[in-house]
Scaffold this motif. Structure first.
Motif, PDB file in Angstrom:
ATOM      1  N   VAL A 105       7.300  69.624  42.792  1.00 45.80           N
ATOM      2  CA  VAL A 105       6.165  68.689  42.849  1.00 45.80           C
ATOM      3  C   VAL A 105       5.058  69.244  41.964  1.00 45.80           C
ATOM      4  CG1 VAL A 105       4.389  67.654  44.318  1.00 45.80           C
ATOM      5  CG2 VAL A 105       6.732  67.905  45.168  1.00 45.80           C
ATOM      6  N   LEU A 106       4.542  68.414  41.100  1.00 50.68           N
ATOM      7  CA  LEU A 106       3.436  68.817  40.227  1.00 50.68           C
ATOM      8  C   LEU A 106       2.164  68.152  40.741  1.00 50.68           C
ATOM      9  CD1 LEU A 106       3.650  69.048  36.354  1.00 50.68           C
ATOM     10  CD2 LEU A 106       1.509  68.613  37.550  1.00 50.68           C
ATOM     11  N   VAL A 107       1.150  68.948  41.035  1.00 54.68           N
ATOM     12  CA  VAL A 107      -0.107  68.404  41.547  1.00 54.68           C
ATOM     13  C   VAL A 107      -1.190  68.514  40.485  1.00 54.68           C
ATOM     14  CG1 VAL A 107       0.469  68.881  43.951  1.00 54.68           C
ATOM     15  CG2 VAL A 107      -0.818  70.564  42.655  1.00 54.68           C
ATOM     16  N   CYS A 108      -2.038  67.505  40.436  1.00 53.63           N
ATOM     17  CA  CYS A 108      -3.157  67.440  39.493  1.00 53.63           C
ATOM     18  C   CYS A 108      -4.438  67.324  40.313  1.00 53.63           C
ATOM     19  CB  CYS A 108      -2.999  66.238  38.569  1.00 53.63           C
ATOM     20  SG  CYS A 108      -1.377  66.104  37.769  1.00 53.63           S
ATOM     21  N   PRO A 109      -4.978  68.463  40.788  1.00 52.93           N
ATOM     22  CA  PRO A 109      -6.055  68.407  41.781  1.00 52.93           C
ATOM     23  C   PRO A 109      -7.460  68.388  41.210  1.00 52.93           C
ATOM     24  CG  PRO A 109      -5.324  70.659  41.531  1.00 52.93           C
ATOM     25  CD  PRO A 109      -4.507  69.831  40.564  1.00 52.93           C
ATOM     26  N   PHE A 110      -7.585  68.413  39.880  1.00 55.17           N
ATOM     27  CA  PHE A 110      -8.917  68.497  39.289  1.00 55.17           C
ATOM     28  C   PHE A 110      -9.356  67.129  38.779  1.00 55.17           C
ATOM     29  CE2 PHE A 110      -6.685  72.528  38.592  1.00 55.17           C
ATOM     30  CZ  PHE A 110      -7.505  73.380  39.319  1.00 55.17           C
ATOM     31  N   ALA A 111     -10.617  66.797  39.003  1.00 51.08           N
ATOM     32  CA  ALA A 111     -11.188  65.542  38.515  1.00 51.08           C
ATOM     33  C   ALA A 111     -12.623  65.817  38.111  1.00 51.08           C
ATOM     34  CB  ALA A 111     -11.115  64.460  39.591  1.00 51.08           C
ATOM     35  N   ASN A 112     -12.826  66.070  36.834  1.00 52.28           N
ATOM     36  CA  ASN A 112     -14.128  66.533  36.357  1.00 52.28           C
ATOM     37  C   ASN A 112     -15.053  65.366  36.033  1.00 52.28           C
ATOM     38  OD1 ASN A 112     -13.196  69.227  36.481  1.00 52.28           O
ATOM     39  ND2 ASN A 112     -12.166  68.957  34.510  1.00 52.28           N
ATOM     40  N   LEU A 124       3.704  73.045  41.451  1.00 56.80           N
ATOM     41  CA  LEU A 124       3.150  73.481  40.173  1.00 56.80           C
ATOM     42  C   LEU A 124       1.772  72.883  39.958  1.00 56.80           C
ATOM     43  CD1 LEU A 124       6.128  74.276  39.644  1.00 56.80           C
ATOM     44  CD2 LEU A 124       5.816  73.448  37.300  1.00 56.80           C
ATOM     45  N   ILE A 125       0.914  73.670  39.315  1.00 55.64           N
ATOM     46  CA  ILE A 125      -0.395  73.210  38.861  1.00 55.64           C
ATOM     47  C   ILE A 125      -0.555  73.664  37.415  1.00 55.64           C
ATOM     48  CG2 ILE A 125      -2.897  73.394  39.159  1.00 55.64           C
ATOM     49  CD1 ILE A 125      -2.489  73.883  42.073  1.00 55.64           C
ATOM     50  N   CYS A 126      -1.094  72.793  36.573  1.00 56.87           N
ATOM     51  CA  CYS A 126      -1.361  73.128  35.174  1.00 56.87           C
ATOM     52  C   CYS A 126      -2.858  72.999  34.908  1.00 56.87           C
ATOM     53  CB  CYS A 126      -0.565  72.217  34.237  1.00 56.87           C
ATOM     54  SG  CYS A 126       1.223  72.344  34.399  1.00 56.87           S
ATOM     55  N   PRO A 127      -3.644  74.035  35.240  1.00 60.86           N
ATOM     56  CA  PRO A 127      -5.096  73.929  35.061  1.00 60.86           C
ATOM     57  C   PRO A 127      -5.462  73.822  33.586  1.00 60.86           C
ATOM     58  CG  PRO A 127      -4.490  75.811  36.438  1.00 60.86           C
ATOM     59  CD  PRO A 127      -3.247  75.340  35.772  1.00 60.86           C
ATOM     60  N   GLY A 128      -6.508  73.055  33.308  1.00 62.22           N
ATOM     61  CA  GLY A 128      -7.027  72.968  31.958  1.00 62.22           C
ATOM     62  C   GLY A 128      -7.855  74.182  31.612  1.00 62.22           C
ATOM     63  N   PRO A 129      -8.389  74.242  30.394  1.00 63.27           N
ATOM     64  CA  PRO A 129      -9.137  75.423  29.942  1.00 63.27           C
ATOM     65  C   PRO A 129     -10.313  75.798  30.846  1.00 63.27           C
ATOM     66  CG  PRO A 129      -8.660  73.967  28.107  1.00 63.27           C
ATOM     67  CD  PRO A 129      -8.252  73.219  29.341  1.00 63.27           C
ATOM     68  N   ASN A 130     -10.959  74.815  31.445  1.00 61.20           N
ATOM     69  CA  ASN A 130     -12.115  75.084  32.299  1.00 61.20           C
ATOM     70  C   ASN A 130     -11.759  75.088  33.785  1.00 61.20           C
ATOM     71  OD1 ASN A 130     -13.850  75.133  30.012  1.00 61.20           O
ATOM     72  ND2 ASN A 130     -13.932  72.897  30.046  1.00 61.20           N
ATOM     73  N   GLU A 186      -9.887  79.390  36.487  1.00 55.44           N
ATOM     74  CA  GLU A 186     -10.461  80.229  37.543  1.00 55.44           C
ATOM     75  C   GLU A 186     -10.447  79.490  38.877  1.00 55.44           C
ATOM     76  OE1 GLU A 186     -13.032  81.902  40.378  1.00 55.44           O
ATOM     77  OE2 GLU A 186     -13.513  79.988  39.365  1.00 55.44           O
ATOM     78  N   GLY A 187     -10.819  78.218  38.850  1.00 52.76           N
ATOM     79  CA  GLY A 187     -10.785  77.421  40.068  1.00 52.76           C
ATOM     80  C   GLY A 187      -9.383  77.275  40.613  1.00 52.76           C
ATOM     81  N   GLY A 188      -8.393  77.164  39.722  1.00 49.78           N
ATOM     82  CA  GLY A 188      -7.007  77.071  40.167  1.00 49.78           C
ATOM     83  C   GLY A 188      -6.560  78.324  40.887  1.00 49.78           C
ATOM     84  N   ARG A 189      -6.922  79.489  40.350  1.00 43.28           N
ATOM     85  CA  ARG A 189      -6.544  80.760  40.995  1.00 43.28           C
ATOM     86  C   ARG A 189      -7.218  80.899  42.353  1.00 43.28           C
ATOM     87  NH1 ARG A 189      -8.628  83.081  35.993  1.00 43.28           N
ATOM     88  NH2 ARG A 189      -7.073  82.713  34.348  1.00 43.28           N
ATOM     89  N   ARG A 190      -8.472  80.490  42.438  1.00 44.58           N
ATOM     90  CA  ARG A 190      -9.234  80.680  43.669  1.00 44.58           C
ATOM     91  C   ARG A 190      -8.849  79.667  44.751  1.00 44.58           C
ATOM     92  NH1 ARG A 190     -13.775  78.004  44.528  1.00 44.58           N
ATOM     93  NH2 ARG A 190     -14.049  77.687  42.268  1.00 44.58           N
ATOM     94  N   MET A 191      -8.641  78.411  44.365  1.00 50.66           N
ATOM     95  CA  MET A 191      -8.431  77.352  45.351  1.00 50.66           C
ATOM     96  C   MET A 191      -6.965  77.112  45.677  1.00 50.66           C
ATOM     97  SD  MET A 191     -11.269  74.638  43.891  1.00 50.66           S
ATOM     98  CE  MET A 191     -11.003  73.473  45.225  1.00 50.66           C
TER      99      MET A 191
END
Length: 319
Positions: free
Chosen positions: A184-191, A219-225, A228-233
């Motif tokens: 499962v690929l999750v996209c949890p960021f919405a800037n 899986l999570i594929c964090p963007g450039p910004n 850090e949030g991906g590692r922490r959350m």
């Protein structure tokens, strides 16, 4: 029937500044190409990677006004060498609605078409009225139709191309990290926000933790910004950082299920045909829902679905 001119007809197209918008503009770009135009796209730094499999030249738009004008004038000069009639016709399309996008074209000597608004009609060779009540994909599609002088319905799916090379890179990443089929690929960021309300589903961290605890590879594929949030959350999820958008498309296409916020990768997932479950808050679905036949949306705004409710739906989808 599409009637093409005898010679090449270059067309300069200014893309939108956000990934989701650029994806939703893809059918409109293909429509222009089908009617004989050779596209020269101008967009943000991520645009060449996003559209790599489509085969169009994509030029990164400089930040400074003077550099932007030089770039457009260079593209104009190249187009005039290919098409002696380039300066006698409308020769550019502007998808963004900002006055700056039209101003760039005007200062470069281009005859651009785009939507009216923001006091910019005088900068365009021809401006068109925008319908604020239609889906964003439809608004870009309608602009291309107006440019071409035709009327036809948009496609039911975007069918974003993914190249063999992009799939090969994605498969190598998955093998390198021991990811099995069925992830499962999750996209949890919405800037972004809608009317100052955060679009991010607040229960995403708890949902991911419970999904991983159930034995599912996530899986999570964090963007450039977002690294850090991906590692922490999301410490329990497998994070693939630094993935380009083209390979990201391939990963989305390989996923058994994609779970997202209202975010650019959600539109990418829908566009490549991945099974998508999108948890959406304040976003107006009539305007911004991911476009495609494999999209399921969970929206109960102003409340949010709980982590357990979404987890239950995911479990049903994975049976």
């Amino acid at each position: 029937m599409i009637v093409k001119a005898n010679g090449p007809r270059p067309l300069i197209v200014r893309l939108r500044n956000f990934v989701g918008d650029a994806v939703l503009g893809l059918p409109a770009l293909r429509l222009l190409e089908r009617h004989g135009y050779q596209l020269q796209l101008v967009g943000k730094g991520w645009a060449p990677d996003l559209f790599a499999a489509e085969g169009w030249p994509v030029h990164v738009r400089p930040k400074k006004l003077g550099d932007r004008i030089k770039q457009l004038r260079r593209l104009r000069a190249e187009a005039r060498r290919l098409d002696p009639d380039f300066d006698r016709r409308s020769n550019a399309v502007v998808f963004p609605g900002a006055i700056s996008a039209a101003l760039d074209m005007r200062l470069a000597g281009l005859r651009a078409e785009g939507y009216a608004g923001d006091g910019r009609s005088w900068l365009l060779a021809r401006s068109h009225a925008i319908d604020m009540q239609v889906h964003t994909l439809r608004s870009y599609w309608d602009l291309s139709c107006a440019f071409l002088g035709i009327s036809e319905p948009p496609p039911v799916s975007i069918d974003f191309k993914v190249s063999a090379a992009q799939f090969a890179q994605a498969d190598a990443l998955l093998e390198q990290h021991g990811v099995r089929p069925g992830f499962v690929l999750v996209c949890p960021f919405a800037n972004d926000t809608i009317e100052l309300v955060d679009k991010t589903w607040p229960h995403f961290p708890a949902f991911v933790e419970r999904l991983v605890a159930s034995g599912q590879q996530v899986l999570i594929c964090p963007g450039p910004n977002e690294a850090e949030g991906g590692r922490r959350m999301y410490p329990t999820a497998l994070r693939l950082e630094g993935v380009g958008l083209g390979v990201y498309n391939a990963l989305l296409a390989r996923a058994r299920l994609v779970v997202s916020n209202d975010t650019g990768p959600a539109h990418m997932a829908a566009a490549v045909g991945a099974p998508l479950l999108s948890v959406i808050g304040p976003t107006p679905l009539a305007l911004w829902a991911p476009w495609g036949p494999n999209v399921e949306i969970m929206q109960r705004y102003p409340e949010w679905f709980s982590a357990d409710e979404v987890l239950a739906r995911v479990s049903q989808r994975l049976v």
